[in-house]
Design a protein around this motif. Structure first.
Motif, mmCIF file in Angstrom:
data_model
loop_
_atom_site.group_PDB
_atom_site.id
_atom_site.type_symbol
_atom_site.label_atom_id
_atom_site.label_comp_id
_atom_site.label_asym_id
_atom_site.label_seq_id
_atom_site.Cartn_x
_atom_site.Cartn_y
_atom_site.Cartn_z
ATOM 1 N N VAL A 194 10.898 51.428 24.501
ATOM 2 C CA VAL A 194 10.834 50.516 25.651
ATOM 3 C C VAL A 194 9.773 49.460 25.398
ATOM 4 O O VAL A 194 8.642 49.775 25.019
ATOM 5 C CB VAL A 194 10.534 51.276 26.962
ATOM 6 N N ILE A 195 10.155 48.203 25.586
ATOM 7 C CA ILE A 195 9.276 47.056 25.376
ATOM 8 C C ILE A 195 8.790 46.561 26.732
ATOM 9 O O ILE A 195 9.596 46.244 27.605
ATOM 10 C CB ILE A 195 10.020 45.909 24.646
ATOM 11 N N ASN A 196 7.455 46.482 26.919
ATOM 12 C CA ASN A 196 6.865 46.099 28.210
ATOM 13 C C ASN A 196 6.011 44.838 28.052
ATOM 14 O O ASN A 196 4.797 44.921 27.852
ATOM 15 C CB ASN A 196 6.003 47.237 28.762
ATOM 16 N N PRO A 197 6.626 43.656 28.144
ATOM 17 C CA PRO A 197 5.841 42.428 28.001
ATOM 18 C C PRO A 197 5.125 42.032 29.281
ATOM 19 O O PRO A 197 5.517 42.431 30.392
ATOM 20 C CB PRO A 197 6.901 41.383 27.638
ATOM 21 N N THR A 198 4.062 41.232 29.116
ATOM 22 C CA THR A 198 3.407 40.599 30.256
ATOM 23 C C THR A 198 4.174 39.307 30.557
ATOM 24 O O THR A 198 5.379 39.259 30.354
ATOM 25 C CB THR A 198 1.923 40.328 29.924
ATOM 26 N N TYR A 199 3.510 38.261 31.058
ATOM 27 C CA TYR A 199 4.197 36.986 31.274
ATOM 28 C C TYR A 199 4.778 36.491 29.953
ATOM 29 O O TYR A 199 4.070 36.394 28.953
ATOM 30 C CB TYR A 199 3.216 35.931 31.789
ATOM 31 N N VAL A 200 6.060 36.161 29.947
ATOM 32 C CA VAL A 200 6.720 35.702 28.726
ATOM 33 C C VAL A 200 6.928 34.184 28.803
ATOM 34 O O VAL A 200 7.710 33.691 29.619
ATOM 35 C CB VAL A 200 8.074 36.401 28.515
ATOM 36 N N PHE A 201 6.200 33.461 27.957
ATOM 37 C CA PHE A 201 6.293 32.006 27.901
ATOM 38 C C PHE A 201 6.929 31.570 26.582
ATOM 39 O O PHE A 201 7.064 32.356 25.649
ATOM 40 C CB PHE A 201 4.897 31.373 27.987
ATOM 41 N N GLY A 202 7.247 30.279 26.502
ATOM 42 C CA GLY A 202 7.746 29.716 25.253
ATOM 43 C C GLY A 202 9.008 28.915 25.485
ATOM 44 O O GLY A 202 9.627 28.974 26.547
ATOM 45 N N PRO A 203 9.416 28.157 24.478
ATOM 46 C CA PRO A 203 10.611 27.323 24.624
ATOM 47 C C PRO A 203 11.880 28.157 24.711
ATOM 48 O O PRO A 203 11.931 29.285 24.217
ATOM 49 C CB PRO A 203 10.599 26.471 23.347
ATOM 50 N N ASN A 236 -2.934 28.601 40.826
ATOM 51 C CA ASN A 236 -3.503 28.980 39.531
ATOM 52 C C ASN A 236 -3.127 30.422 39.223
ATOM 53 O O ASN A 236 -3.821 31.354 39.594
ATOM 54 C CB ASN A 236 -5.027 28.820 39.552
ATOM 55 N N VAL A 237 -2.012 30.589 38.553
ATOM 56 C CA VAL A 237 -1.550 31.924 38.185
ATOM 57 C C VAL A 237 -2.400 32.443 37.030
ATOM 58 O O VAL A 237 -2.716 31.709 36.099
ATOM 59 C CB VAL A 237 -0.063 31.885 37.775
ATOM 60 N N LYS A 238 -2.767 33.712 37.103
ATOM 61 C CA LYS A 238 -3.542 34.353 36.036
ATOM 62 C C LYS A 238 -2.832 35.607 35.562
ATOM 63 O O LYS A 238 -2.129 36.259 36.325
ATOM 64 C CB LYS A 238 -4.934 34.754 36.546
ATOM 65 N N GLY A 239 -3.038 35.955 34.318
ATOM 66 C CA GLY A 239 -2.450 37.187 33.817
ATOM 67 C C GLY A 239 -2.447 37.240 32.313
ATOM 68 O O GLY A 239 -3.037 36.397 31.641
ATOM 69 N N GLY A 240 -1.758 38.252 31.770
ATOM 70 C CA GLY A 240 -1.586 38.346 30.336
ATOM 71 C C GLY A 240 -0.346 37.568 29.923
ATOM 72 O O GLY A 240 0.588 37.408 30.700
ATOM 73 N N PHE A 241 -0.329 37.084 28.670
ATOM 74 C CA PHE A 241 0.841 36.336 28.219
ATOM 75 C C PHE A 241 1.283 36.822 26.844
ATOM 76 O O PHE A 241 0.510 37.394 26.071
ATOM 77 C CB PHE A 241 0.522 34.832 28.153
ATOM 78 N N ILE A 242 2.562 36.550 26.560
ATOM 79 C CA ILE A 242 3.118 36.783 25.231
ATOM 80 C C ILE A 242 4.189 35.726 25.003
ATOM 81 O O ILE A 242 4.898 35.339 25.934
ATOM 82 C CB ILE A 242 3.708 38.214 25.109
ATOM 83 N N ASP A 243 4.299 35.235 23.774
ATOM 84 C CA ASP A 243 5.317 34.234 23.456
ATOM 85 C C ASP A 243 6.678 34.914 23.312
ATOM 86 O O ASP A 243 6.790 36.001 22.736
ATOM 87 C CB ASP A 243 4.952 33.508 22.156
ATOM 88 N N VAL A 244 7.719 34.269 23.827
ATOM 89 C CA VAL A 244 9.066 34.842 23.796
ATOM 90 C C VAL A 244 9.526 35.137 22.372
ATOM 91 O O VAL A 244 10.250 36.115 22.123
ATOM 92 C CB VAL A 244 10.073 33.913 24.503
ATOM 93 N N ARG A 245 9.074 34.326 21.412
ATOM 94 C CA ARG A 245 9.475 34.559 20.016
ATOM 95 C C ARG A 245 8.859 35.829 19.461
ATOM 96 O O ARG A 245 9.450 36.505 18.605
ATOM 97 C CB ARG A 245 9.117 33.324 19.186
ATOM 98 N N ASP A 246 7.677 36.196 19.974
ATOM 99 C CA ASP A 246 7.056 37.464 19.582
ATOM 100 C C ASP A 246 7.746 38.644 20.255
ATOM 101 O O ASP A 246 7.877 39.720 19.665
ATOM 102 C CB ASP A 246 5.566 37.454 19.930
#
Length: 339
Positions: A194-203, A236-246
């Motif tokens: 199971v993959i548990n990402p935080t906020y997922v950003f990216g193009p 102003n949203v705060k949190g952890g992030f990860i790139d969608v490509r990752d």
């Protein structure tokens, strides 16, 4: 020797499109993806240039019991790996149980049971969950809470019906818990990851998917892009992030890496804030410099924004360098401006 086949649900989703792209680019796999309509299938096939190793099937309604049975009866014997990414993220839903909670729980249950019944050659099942299934809804805005791979959100069904955010939190928690229970009770022969990402950003994987509203996370960046210099109401949203490509890379590597078997994997690079997004844009995007909000209000929303996320175990297992936040923001903004 024929290529192994990966089935991916919700194939036209933000994360799923990047997973498919990486799978096809590897020239190692064939991909069968599910979408909800023929129109969605036609668009996705076009985006991928009618790739010979990609085929699409229709699963119209995740909330229906046995939603995946007909597809798996027909194609399941050819599937080697299952990547379940389909799950509603609907912060405008009116009926929280019907539109958010039930599809998330039933969709996960349906695809897992269909795998057990009709896909005898599956070697691994990978589920896209969220760090939302790990945070404590009652204490996630304190810096005292530490979230690890063993953390669970204790949110109740009653709390899930209180508002749209809670419905999302509950849907992710209940969907993932149900999956682990099903895996155990069914004595499945294949391992679960199971993959548990935080906020997922990216193009987006394709510019054609960047028109109109973006996925919920990227709307944080879009809100800054669309702001004006003197705006004083940008959250102003705060949190952890990860790139969608990752995120996509982690899913692709989970297929072949046995060290991931039986694990929950937190995907988190580091903390971010909307203020940092504004700062990066002002420093790196000339056409927006001095035109967007400069000072973003300090209103915090959403789960786990002050809690400490300890993802060192997952990072060590993954073993690759994550894309840094400035590149994520710049690539995303460049695409928004193109479109």
């Amino acid at each position: 020797m024929s290529k192994p086949t990966v089935f991916i649900s919700g194939a036209n989703g933000f994360i799923a499109q990047h997973i498919i792209k990486q799978l096809l680019d590897s020239k190692t796999y064939k991909v069968v993806g599910s979408v909800r309509s023929a129109a969605e299938a036609e668009k996705l096939e076009s985006d991928f240039g009618n790739h010979p190793d990609l085929s699409l099937v229709i699963v119209e309604d995740l909330s229906k019991p046995n939603a995946f049975d007909s597809v798996f009866k027909e194609h399941g014997a050819s599937f080697d790996y299952i990547l379940h990414t389909a799950s509603p993220v609907n912060f405008a839903a009116k009926d929280l149980e019907k539109d958010v909670i039930v599809p998330a729980i039933n969709g996960t249950k349906s695809i897992f049971q269909a795998t057990v019944k009709y896909a005898p050659n599956v070697k691994k099942f990978v589920q896209t969950s969220s760090v939302a299934a790990m945070v404590n809804v009652n204490s996630s805005n304190t810096t005292k809470e530490v979230i690890t791979e063993s953390s669970w959100n204790p949110i109740t069904f009653e709390q899930g019906l209180e508002n749209q955010l809670n419905a999302y939190l509950y849907s992710k928690t209940a969907g993932e818990k149900g999956l682990w229970e099903l895996h155990k009770s069914s004595n499945a022969k294949f391992p679960l990851v199971v993959i548990n990402p935080t906020y997922v950003f990216g193009p987006q994987a394709f510019d054609s998917s960047a028109k109109g509203s973006l996925n919920a996370s990227n709307e944080v960046i879009s809100a800054i892009v669309q702001s004006k210099l003197n705006d004083d109401n940008v959250t102003n949203v705060k949190g952890g992030f990860i790139d969608v490509r990752d995120v996509a890379r982690a899913q692709v590597e989970a297929i072949s890496n046995s060290n991931f078997n039986g694990r929950r994997m937190i995907l988190d690079n580091r903390n971010f804030s909307s203020q940092e997004v504004a700062d990066i844009i002002n420093a790196n995007i000339p056409q927006l410099k001095g035109k967007i909000a400069k000072d973003v209000t300090l209103k915090e929303v959403g789960p786990g924004f002050s809690a400490n996320i300890d993802s060192h175990v997952s990072k060590e297992l993954l073993g690759f360098e994550f894309i840094d936040f400035p590149k994520t923001v710049i690539d995303t903004v460049d695409q928004i401006l193109r479109v």
